[in-house]
Enzyme design. Structure first.
Site, mmCIF file in Angstrom:
data_model
loop_
_atom_site.group_PDB
_atom_site.id
_atom_site.type_symbol
_atom_site.label_atom_id
_atom_site.label_comp_id
_atom_site.label_asym_id
_atom_site.label_seq_id
_atom_site.Cartn_x
_atom_site.Cartn_y
_atom_site.Cartn_z
ATOM 1 N N GLU A 1 0.785 -1.237 0.000
ATOM 2 C CA GLU A 1 0.000 0.000 0.000
ATOM 3 C C GLU A 1 0.820 1.293 0.000
ATOM 4 O O GLU A 1 0.534 2.218 0.760
ATOM 5 C CB GLU A 1 -0.939 0.002 1.222
ATOM 6 C CG GLU A 1 -1.842 -1.210 1.270
ATOM 7 C CD GLU A 1 -2.747 -1.254 2.485
ATOM 8 O OE1 GLU A 1 -2.553 -0.454 3.412
ATOM 9 O OE2 GLU A 1 -3.644 -2.101 2.509
ATOM 10 N N GLU B 1 -6.137 -10.836 -1.192
ATOM 11 C CA GLU B 1 -7.006 -10.583 -0.029
ATOM 12 C C GLU B 1 -8.471 -10.519 -0.460
ATOM 13 O O GLU B 1 -9.234 -9.665 -0.014
ATOM 14 C CB GLU B 1 -6.597 -9.269 0.650
ATOM 15 C CG GLU B 1 -5.127 -9.206 1.018
ATOM 16 C CD GLU B 1 -4.739 -7.957 1.796
ATOM 17 O OE1 GLU B 1 -5.631 -7.243 2.286
ATOM 18 O OE2 GLU B 1 -3.526 -7.706 1.903
HETATM 19 C C1 GLA Z 1 -5.196 -4.551 4.196
HETATM 20 C C2 GLA Z 1 -3.950 -5.287 4.650
HETATM 21 C C3 GLA Z 1 -4.280 -6.552 5.361
HETATM 22 C C4 GLA Z 1 -5.433 -6.388 6.325
HETATM 23 C C5 GLA Z 1 -6.611 -5.790 5.635
HETATM 24 C C6 GLA Z 1 -7.768 -5.583 6.584
HETATM 25 O O1 GLA Z 1 -5.740 -5.028 3.064
HETATM 26 O O2 GLA Z 1 -3.054 -5.581 3.622
HETATM 27 O O3 GLA Z 1 -3.147 -6.963 6.054
HETATM 28 O O4 GLA Z 1 -5.019 -5.589 7.392
HETATM 29 O O5 GLA Z 1 -6.236 -4.549 5.133
HETATM 30 O O6 GLA Z 1 -8.002 -6.634 7.406
#
Ligand code: GLA
Length: 651
Positions: free
Chosen positions: A346, A467
């Site tokens: 990020e 994710e």
């Molecule tokens: C982001 C992070 C993850 C997690 C999510 C929320 O996507 O990369 O590690 O913290 O947020 O759970």
């Protein structure tokens, strides 16, 4: 079916628990859902508060039986006075009543004399002897009785000294009533449906993220064993959990301000042991991130109050941290396959700019890394160190959310191109926290997502969906599950269409009830472990597989599609062009320059000579040097994401 748990039933529960040698209050009235069992409940009408104790020697609370005419369940209450800290309060020893691996639910009514956030919390000691505290649920009392609504919890074998307790934001007296601890209905994952990892075995790994607490119920373990062949530790390998502040400070005091101390925590071990014992490969998450990284990591003497360190010190810390993480994992878990690591998470904002410098604690967009480096120039170093210390064969990823937004996509392509040229990056992690909403208004649309997939796979790098979860409107029950199923289905079709460049699809969680977006039901399985329409939608039409028994021998997944060897350019053999001139970049000769041109050209460069015709080849020679190679493909890609507006610009 719902039934109200009246005195008679409570007596039956009391008898059942008595036969187990467990205490249970026989005077309470509680509502139980089908399949739930009362473990311990009391309305304090009998004046018995002996199940509760204060929280250790330094807790000054005095716990006694009292009365309050306004109490929700008879006048008898538990009174908690003389609290000298907000964490002081009554606790109940969970291990006296409950078993590891089972899901429980707890609720309580509380009253504070003035505005106070009253919280039900859980404490336990992990296998390392470290204590952990988490807030389960809370309610605000302003002199009135409020219920801290029912919340589920469970604990695992390696957690000891497990307590549930009541605390509040103040040291005020607390009134407690109607405490209810019950075993949630026991569910088993369905064993007569195909395991996702088996359905997708020819394409890519299917994985899930899990935290130590989420992994506690046996049923969750079974669900994972059946469906996932990749695990991401939800929090436990993040810097805030790996960094050892006391050790870091000792290094600084000894004159080594760039040396970091890391240690593996008990919660990480809970998950890693499970992965090791069941041969499940692990995605490492995450090394360099602005969030879930303590502010003191960037400060002099490793103290939050210190000055920001200089770039040189921070680089030393970065290297030392990455080295340390890889070393502790190699030392203790050499038999776990860390096949991927998110090196940087990020770092780019949606508009393609870097974050503002500063403390994440003060501003969720701020980054300590940017504060010290001035911009995102820390990224190549992170990959360099990760390459140096990661285990052999471990692929390195840049991971981000909103990875389909134009500005961010452009920034990632630029960054990844540079890192790829140096052989430092293997792939892009598309987090994919998506919103189905009501269907037609989905964000992103599947088409927008496909554009991102096209773009990242066209880089010649591996892509992992890291994710994945796709929400429906808040608290809408199953109303939009069909729309969600359709969305997931379209998405997986698109992912499968890119399978040659995708090595894993990882869901962020297991069941909806434990998701970080639980009120929006984003996953494939319900809280009762049954498969949702979205599950059926993504296996529909794929090869038949023999279901595996949950918890039993896991079927060894066949070789997954290998990630392309990203250190090579797509081709070694430049191709001579024909002297035809058309629209530069328009490889597929459809009149437009889009990502499809890059895809066709890449196919051609990988050996499919039918992918591009003569006119297309002439158009593909965008750098004008007379040969068609990976540089042309890259330039067209850069043009598509608007990194260049003209092929005469140096790509
Ligand atoms: C982001 C992070 C993850 C997690 C999510 C929320 O996507 O990369 O590690 O913290 O947020 O759970």
């Amino acid at each position: 079916m719902k039934h109200t748990f009246r005195r008679t039933v409570a007596v039956l529960a009391a008898m059942a628990c008595a036969s187990l040698g467990l205490p249970v209050a026989a005077n309470a009235e509680f509502t139980l859902q089908d399949g739930e069992t009362l473990i311990y409940g009391t309305d304090f009408e009998d004046g018995d508060v002996s199940a509760f104790s204060k929280r250790g020697d330094t807790d000054t609370s005095v716990i006694s039986a009292g009365t309050d005419e306004t109490a929700p369940d008879g006048a008898g209450v538990m009174l908690v006075t003389d609290r000298s800290s907000s964490w002081n309060g009554p606790q109940i020893a969970v291990e006296d009543y409950c078993d590891p691996g089972v899901k429980y639910a707890v609720s309580v009514w509380v009253k504070a004399p003035w505005y106070n956030t009253c919280t039900l919390s859980m404490q336990y000691t992990d296998a390392e002897g470290t204590d952990h505290y988490s807030n389960l649920g809370s309610a605000v009392s302003q002199g009135d009785w409020v219920q801290i609504p029912e919340v589920q919890f469970s604990y695992s074998e390696d957690m000891k000294n497990v307590y549930i307790y009541v605390e509040s934001s103040d040291t005020t007296d607390l009134y407690v009533d109607s405490f209810c601890l019950k075993a949630a209905k026991v569910y088993e994952p369905e064993d007569d449906i195909p395991g996702l990892k088996d359905v997708y075995a020819d394409y890519f790994k299917i994985g899930g993220a899990v935290t130590a607490a989420e992994l506690a119920p046996n049923a969750t373990k079974q669900l994972i064993l059946k469906h996932y062949n990749s695990i991401t530790l939800g929090n436990e390998l993040k810097p805030e959990n790996m960094l050892d502040q006391a050790g870091c400070q000792a290094n600084a005091a000894a004159g080594n301000p760039g040396e970091v101390a890391v240690s593996l925590n008990g919660q990480a071990r809970t998950i890693l042991n499970f992965c090791r014992d069941n041969d499940i490969p692990v995605r490492g998450h995450v090394l360099v991130w602005h969030s879930q990284t303590p502010g003191w990591f960037f400060k002099d003497d490793y103290t939050k109050e210190g000055e920001w360190v200089d770039k040189e010190t921070m680089l030393a810390r970065m290297e030392s941290y990455i080295k340390g993480v890889m070393e502790v994992l190699a030392e203790e878990y050499s038999d776990v396959d860390f096949y991927a690591w998110d090196v940087v998470n990020e770092a780019w904002l949606d508009d393609g700019s870097y974050r503002t410098g500063g403390m994440y604690d003060d501003n969720a967009n701020a980054s300590g890394w940017v504060q010290v480096f001035g911009d995102n120039s820390f990224i190549p170093y992170a990959f360099e160190y990760a390459r140096k210390y990661a285990p052999e064969g471990c692929k390195l990823y840049y991971n981000d959310y909103n990875e389909y937004s134009d500005g961010k996509m452009k920034a990632i392509v630029q960054m990844a191109t540079e890192l790829k040229e140096k052989g430092l990056i293997d792939g892009i992690g598309m987090q994919s926290h998506l919103d189905v909403r009501t269907g037609p208004d989905a964000y992103p649309s599947v088409n927008a997502y496909i554009k991102a997939l096209d773009t990242y796979t066209a880089l010649g790098l591996d892509v992992q969906i890291t994710e994945l979860d796709a929400t429906v409107p808040e608290n809408s029950g199953d109303q939009y599950f069909e729309q969600q199923a359709q969305y997931y289905s379209d998405l997986m079709d698109a992912i499968v269409a890119h399978k040659d460049s995708i090595s894993a699809v990882v869901f962020w969680g297991t069941t909806d009830d434990t998701s970080w977006r639980s009120t929006k039901s984003p996953l494939l399985f319900n809280g009762d472990y049954t498969a949702k329409p979205a599950y059926y939608a993504i296996i529909d039409g794929l090869a038949e597989v023999v279901p595996t028994e949950p918890g039993g021998e896991t079927t060894e997944a066949p070789e997954t599609t290998e990630a392309p060897d990203t250190t090579d350019e797509p081709t070694d053999e430049p191709t001579e062009t024909t002297p035809l001139a058309g629209k530069l970049g328009d490889t597929n000769v459809d009149g437009d320059i889009t990502i499809l041109d890059v895809i066709q050209l890449n196919k051609y460069l990988l050996g499919d000579t039918s992918a591009v015709g003569d006119e297309g080849l002439a158009n593909a020679n965008v750098d004008g040097n007379g040969t068609i190679d990976a540089t042309d493909s890259l330039w067209i890609l850069k043009y598509c994401v608007q990194l260049i507006s003209d092929f005469s610009e140096q790509g």
